[in-house]
Motif scaffolding. Structure first.
Motif, PDB file in Angstrom:
ATOM      1  N   ARG A 156      -2.456  -2.289   3.554  1.00 56.55           N
ATOM      2  CA  ARG A 156      -2.949  -1.654   4.777  1.00 56.55           C
ATOM      3  C   ARG A 156      -1.987  -1.818   5.943  1.00 56.55           C
ATOM      4  NH1 ARG A 156      -9.290  -3.590   4.317  1.00 56.55           N
ATOM      5  NH2 ARG A 156      -9.769  -2.375   2.441  1.00 56.55           N
ATOM      6  N   GLY A 157      -1.261  -2.926   5.971  1.00 56.88           N
ATOM      7  CA  GLY A 157      -0.277  -3.106   7.034  1.00 56.88           C
ATOM      8  C   GLY A 157       0.788  -2.035   6.987  1.00 56.88           C
ATOM      9  N   TRP A 158       1.317  -1.796   5.776  1.00 60.02           N
ATOM     10  CA  TRP A 158       2.311  -0.741   5.622  1.00 60.02           C
ATOM     11  C   TRP A 158       1.695   0.626   5.899  1.00 60.02           C
ATOM     12  CZ3 TRP A 158       7.238  -1.097   5.932  1.00 60.02           C
ATOM     13  CH2 TRP A 158       7.929  -2.213   5.447  1.00 60.02           C
ATOM     14  N   LEU A 159       0.465   0.831   5.449  1.00 60.18           N
ATOM     15  CA  LEU A 159      -0.188   2.123   5.659  1.00 60.18           C
ATOM     16  C   LEU A 159      -0.294   2.447   7.141  1.00 60.18           C
ATOM     17  CD1 LEU A 159      -1.723   4.624   4.700  1.00 60.18           C
ATOM     18  CD2 LEU A 159      -3.801   3.221   4.560  1.00 60.18           C
ATOM     19  N   VAL A 160      -0.713   1.480   7.942  1.00 64.10           N
ATOM     20  CA  VAL A 160      -0.840   1.710   9.383  1.00 64.10           C
ATOM     21  C   VAL A 160       0.529   2.010   9.991  1.00 64.10           C
ATOM     22  CG1 VAL A 160      -1.439   0.627  11.583  1.00 64.10           C
ATOM     23  CG2 VAL A 160      -2.959   0.376   9.614  1.00 64.10           C
ATOM     24  N   LYS A 161       1.567   1.309   9.533  1.00 66.89           N
ATOM     25  CA  LYS A 161       2.918   1.579  10.043  1.00 66.89           C
ATOM     26  C   LYS A 161       3.351   3.012   9.704  1.00 66.89           C
ATOM     27  CE  LYS A 161       4.629  -3.186   9.886  1.00 66.89           C
ATOM     28  NZ  LYS A 161       5.600  -4.124   9.251  1.00 66.89           N
ATOM     29  N   PHE A 162       3.024   3.442   8.498  1.00 62.39           N
ATOM     30  CA  PHE A 162       3.387   4.803   8.101  1.00 62.39           C
ATOM     31  C   PHE A 162       2.645   5.834   8.951  1.00 62.39           C
ATOM     32  CE2 PHE A 162       4.132   3.002   3.589  1.00 62.39           C
ATOM     33  CZ  PHE A 162       5.411   2.616   3.926  1.00 62.39           C
ATOM     34  N   VAL A 163       1.363   5.592   9.203  1.00 65.01           N
ATOM     35  CA  VAL A 163       0.592   6.505  10.049  1.00 65.01           C
ATOM     36  C   VAL A 163       1.177   6.546  11.456  1.00 65.01           C
ATOM     37  CG1 VAL A 163      -1.658   6.871  11.152  1.00 65.01           C
ATOM     38  CG2 VAL A 163      -1.546   6.284   8.719  1.00 65.01           C
ATOM     39  N   GLU A 164       1.541   5.393  11.989  1.00 60.49           N
ATOM     40  CA  GLU A 164       2.076   5.311  13.350  1.00 60.49           C
ATOM     41  C   GLU A 164       3.443   5.982  13.475  1.00 60.49           C
ATOM     42  OE1 GLU A 164       0.010   1.192  14.997  1.00 60.49           O
ATOM     43  OE2 GLU A 164       1.940   1.093  13.958  1.00 60.49           O
ATOM     44  N   HIS A 165       4.095   6.221  12.356  1.00 64.65           N
ATOM     45  CA  HIS A 165       5.376   6.929  12.398  1.00 64.65           C
ATOM     46  C   HIS A 165       5.213   8.336  12.968  1.00 64.65           C
ATOM     47  CE1 HIS A 165       9.522   7.711  11.251  1.00 64.65           C
ATOM     48  NE2 HIS A 165       9.140   8.840  10.672  1.00 64.65           N
ATOM     49  N   LEU A 173      -4.792   9.489   3.175  1.00 64.09           N
ATOM     50  CA  LEU A 173      -4.076   8.245   3.447  1.00 64.09           C
ATOM     51  C   LEU A 173      -3.260   7.807   2.228  1.00 64.09           C
ATOM     52  CD1 LEU A 173      -6.830   6.290   5.404  1.00 64.09           C
ATOM     53  CD2 LEU A 173      -4.851   7.500   6.344  1.00 64.09           C
ATOM     54  N   ALA A 174      -3.811   8.026   1.036  1.00 64.29           N
ATOM     55  CA  ALA A 174      -3.073   7.694  -0.182  1.00 64.29           C
ATOM     56  C   ALA A 174      -1.824   8.562  -0.307  1.00 64.29           C
ATOM     57  CB  ALA A 174      -3.971   7.879  -1.409  1.00 64.29           C
ATOM     58  N   ASN A 175      -1.929   9.832   0.078  1.00 68.61           N
ATOM     59  CA  ASN A 175      -0.761  10.712   0.063  1.00 68.61           C
ATOM     60  C   ASN A 175       0.271  10.292   1.104  1.00 68.61           C
ATOM     61  OD1 ASN A 175      -0.962  12.581  -2.020  1.00 68.61           O
ATOM     62  ND2 ASN A 175      -2.240  13.991  -0.856  1.00 68.61           N
ATOM     63  N   VAL A 176      -0.198   9.881   2.280  1.00 71.15           N
ATOM     64  CA  VAL A 176       0.720   9.407   3.316  1.00 71.15           C
ATOM     65  C   VAL A 176       1.503   8.206   2.809  1.00 71.15           C
ATOM     66  CG1 VAL A 176       0.859   8.318   5.597  1.00 71.15           C
ATOM     67  CG2 VAL A 176      -0.606  10.313   5.260  1.00 71.15           C
ATOM     68  N   TYR A 177       0.799   7.279   2.156  1.00 72.96           N
ATOM     69  CA  TYR A 177       1.451   6.066   1.647  1.00 72.96           C
ATOM     70  C   TYR A 177       2.540   6.417   0.640  1.00 72.96           C
ATOM     71  CZ  TYR A 177       1.581   1.052   0.620  1.00 72.96           C
ATOM     72  OH  TYR A 177       1.964  -0.269   0.506  1.00 72.96           O
ATOM     73  N   LEU A 178       2.211   7.255  -0.354  1.00 75.23           N
ATOM     74  CA  LEU A 178       3.197   7.595  -1.370  1.00 75.23           C
ATOM     75  C   LEU A 178       4.281   8.526  -0.828  1.00 75.23           C
ATOM     76  CD1 LEU A 178       1.293   7.959  -4.763  1.00 75.23           C
ATOM     77  CD2 LEU A 178       2.910   6.197  -4.047  1.00 75.23           C
ATOM     78  N   HIS A 179       3.984   9.256   0.233  1.00 73.65           N
ATOM     79  CA  HIS A 179       5.018  10.093   0.851  1.00 73.65           C
ATOM     80  C   HIS A 179       6.189   9.229   1.308  1.00 73.65           C
ATOM     81  CE1 HIS A 179       6.924  13.194   3.287  1.00 73.65           C
ATOM     82  NE2 HIS A 179       6.884  12.376   4.325  1.00 73.65           N
TER      83      HIS A 179
END
Length: 371
Positions: free
Chosen positions: A151-160, A202-208
């Motif tokens: 989730r830490g990485w996920l939030v960073k990816f979203v904040e990009h 969100l899963a797609n954002v992570y793997l993107h």
């Protein structure tokens, strides 16, 4: 470009109304027991209240109710059932975020995206296997993907891309809402609860960020031969011209995943010889027929047309077919005292739905259930 003001698009009553109307009326309720129809009895007042709570930051995400569905192999897959308002807010948020991420996501990603389906992914794979120099296939399986997302990485990816802290906090509320099972609420530090509209996005954002951008660069700078990629959510198939490329990629992909809390399943991730020369090469070495692989319900097989030219056969996975036949048999037994026209209408809808999905060229025997 980062978007700094997005929440007002989400809490607009018109957006929330469209999200509500897009939900399934008969879906199971969440922990609060609220149903689609009961909520709709005072729809405008409920949506206005929800809009105000979102606007002033008073919206609270309730825990998701744990449910289980049976997989084709008999195992139980956990599923999260959010509350109705949870679903409405997620669907409204996804509608806004899709407009942003659809400009970012790459062409070989097909899962849970607007105007893309399993058949688009299957057609892309079929075309790639026949038109590119593919001699090796890597069937990559991510162990427990949705539960392993960091989730830490996920939030960073979203904040990009998303600089509106209110939207980021909204997403964090969903991630941290917890799960209610047998009257016990539990929390997890990883993963996205499956069942809501936001989880696939969100899963797609992570793997993107973890896979798609990386593999695009790898194909351009590291591959020495042809290479194809098709991804549908966490189902990934890659094709390579050279075995050395495939083996090097698998090793580097495993390391890449480890950096972000993911793991290739050691038993389900397979590298197999596949393509126009596989049958002859394996015959010479005494290894038998070429191996097959499964993707989105179809077993992919090295085959030949009537004129002897190489092709790829796609047949319904035997487990899927057997599970569907058993399901239909059980339902027919349950309906044995119902009026024949009603049973016939139900059976016709089941058969037509099965044919619409599995009715691809050269699969007639399998999708019709012929032995």
């Amino acid at each position: 470009m980062r978007f700094t003001a997005l929440l007002h698009h989400i809490y607009r009553p018109e957006t929330l109304r469209q999200a509500y109307l897009g939900l399934k009326p008969d879906a199971a309720p969440g922990v609060d027991g609220q149903t689609w129809r009961r909520y709709g009895e005072a729809l405008e007042g409920n949506l206005q209240d929800l809009s105000e709570r979102l606007k002033r930051g008073a919206y609270r995400a309730k825990p998701v109710r744990r449910a289980y569905i049976t997989k084709t192999d008999g195992r139980q897959r956990p599923l999260g059932v959010p509350t109705l308002e949870h679903k409405i807010v997620q669907r409204a948020t996804v509608a806004v975020l899709n407009a942003i991420y659809e400009t970012d996501f790459l062409g070989f990603s097909y899962g849970f995206r607007p105007r893309r389906s399993q058949h688009h992914a299957l057609d892309a794979l079929y075309t790639g296997l026949l038109t590119r120099k593919v001699n090796w296939v890597l069937d990559a399986d991510i162990r427990g993907y949705f539960d392993a997302i960091d989730r830490g990485w996920l939030v960073k990816f979203v904040e990009h891309r998303i600089a509106d802290r209110r939207v980021v906090r909204l997403i964090q509320k969903w991630l941290n809402a917890g799960v209610l099972e047998d009257e016990t609420r539990t929390w997890s530090e990883t993963g996205t609860p499956q069942g809501g509209s936001a989880s696939p996005l969100l899963a797609n954002v992570y793997l993107h960020y973890v896979f798609d951008l990386w593999v695009q660069r790898w194909r351009r700078t590291q591959a020495r031969g042809d290479m194809i990629v098709v991804r549908f959510a966490d189902d990934i198939i890659l094709g390579f011209q050279h075995r050395a490329d495939a083996e090097r990629f698998r090793n580097e992909l495993a390391e890449r995943f480890r950096q972000f809390g993911l793991e290739l399943h050691p038993d389900k991730t397979r590298l197999l010889e596949f393509g126009p020369y596989a049958a002859e090469n394996r015959r010479r070495s005494g290894e038998g027929k070429p191996e097959t692989f499964d993707f989105l319900g179809f077993t992919h097989i090295c085959g030949k047309k009537r004129n002897g030219r190489y092709t790829v056969l796609r047949q319904t996975m035997r487990k899927r077919l057997q599970a569907k036949l058993a399901e239909v048999k059980a339902e027919l037994q349950r309906r044995m005292h119902d009026p024949v026209p009603e049973v016939g209408a139900w059976l016709r809808s089941v058969v037509m739905g099965h044919i619409r999905y599995y009715g691809v060229p050269m699969n007639s025997r399998e999708f019709m259930g012929t032995p």
